[in-house]
Design a protein around this motif. Structure first.
Motif, PDB file in Angstrom:
ATOM      1  N   LYS A 250      38.550  42.062  45.844  1.00 17.46           N
ATOM      2  CA  LYS A 250      38.944  42.059  44.433  1.00 17.46           C
ATOM      3  C   LYS A 250      40.451  41.890  44.282  1.00 17.46           C
ATOM      4  CE  LYS A 250      35.619  44.778  41.807  1.00 17.46           C
ATOM      5  NZ  LYS A 250      35.412  46.034  41.070  1.00 17.46           N
TER       6      LYS A 250
ATOM      7  N   LEU B 249      44.060  34.598  41.172  1.00 19.49           N
ATOM      8  CA  LEU B 249      43.811  34.212  39.785  1.00 19.49           C
ATOM      9  C   LEU B 249      44.928  34.644  38.839  1.00 19.49           C
ATOM     10  CD1 LEU B 249      40.025  35.171  39.598  1.00 19.49           C
ATOM     11  CD2 LEU B 249      40.993  32.877  39.800  1.00 19.49           C
TER      12      LEU B 249
ATOM     13  N   GLY C  12      42.191  38.814  42.457  1.00 25.68           N
ATOM     14  CA  GLY C  12      43.091  39.058  41.336  1.00 25.68           C
ATOM     15  C   GLY C  12      44.449  38.421  41.551  1.00 25.68           C
TER      16      GLY C  12
ATOM     17  N   ASN D  76      45.313  37.696  37.895  1.00 29.02           N
ATOM     18  CA  ASN D  76      44.692  38.713  37.048  1.00 29.02           C
ATOM     19  C   ASN D  76      45.118  40.096  37.554  1.00 29.02           C
ATOM     20  OD1 ASN D  76      42.899  40.556  35.862  1.00 29.02           O
ATOM     21  ND2 ASN D  76      41.257  39.044  35.737  1.00 29.02           N
ATOM     22  N   GLU D  77      46.089  40.682  36.878  1.00 32.71           N
ATOM     23  CA  GLU D  77      46.626  41.972  37.319  1.00 32.71           C
ATOM     24  C   GLU D  77      45.593  43.089  37.245  1.00 32.71           C
ATOM     25  OE1 GLU D  77      50.265  42.904  35.312  1.00 32.71           O
ATOM     26  OE2 GLU D  77      51.198  41.010  35.890  1.00 32.71           O
ATOM     27  N   ARG D  78      44.719  43.018  36.256  1.00 32.01           N
ATOM     28  CA  ARG D  78      43.694  44.060  36.108  1.00 32.01           C
ATOM     29  C   ARG D  78      42.736  44.050  37.304  1.00 32.01           C
ATOM     30  NH1 ARG D  78      38.694  44.041  32.419  1.00 32.01           N
ATOM     31  NH2 ARG D  78      37.980  46.180  32.627  1.00 32.01           N
ATOM     32  N   LEU D  79      42.286  42.882  37.695  1.00 31.21           N
ATOM     33  CA  LEU D  79      41.378  42.750  38.837  1.00 31.21           C
ATOM     34  C   LEU D  79      42.072  43.207  40.117  1.00 31.21           C
ATOM     35  CD1 LEU D  79      38.559  41.821  39.740  1.00 31.21           C
ATOM     36  CD2 LEU D  79      39.516  39.538  40.059  1.00 31.21           C
ATOM     37  N   GLU D  80      43.323  42.859  40.246  1.00 29.06           N
ATOM     38  CA  GLU D  80      44.111  43.266  41.411  1.00 29.06           C
ATOM     39  C   GLU D  80      44.222  44.792  41.472  1.00 29.06           C
ATOM     40  OE1 GLU D  80      48.447  42.077  43.313  1.00 29.06           O
ATOM     41  OE2 GLU D  80      47.693  40.964  41.585  1.00 29.06           O
TER      42      GLU D  80
END
Length: 57
Positions: free
Chosen positions: A19, A26, A23, A28-32
């Protein structure tokens, strides 16, 4: 039971790393962040199981 928990810890760590990497790729800081949190959860579970093993032997 302990082996089940150890496997669960490894799975959480692996999913968290995946994940986090996704993240990062992509943007995507939230996913990271979710990935890092999941890894931490797996690390904590693994540490707990190692502590139990020390006291069993």
């Amino acid at each position: 039971m302990a082996e089940d928990q150890k496997a669960k810890a490894k799975t959480e760590q692996a999913k968290g790393k995946a994940k986090e990497a996704a993240g990062r790729v992509l943007g995507n800081e939230r996913l990271e962040a979710e990935g890092r949190a999941e890894q931490s959860k797996g690390d904590a579970r693994q540490a707990k199981e190692k502590t139990k093993d020390v006291f069993r032997h």
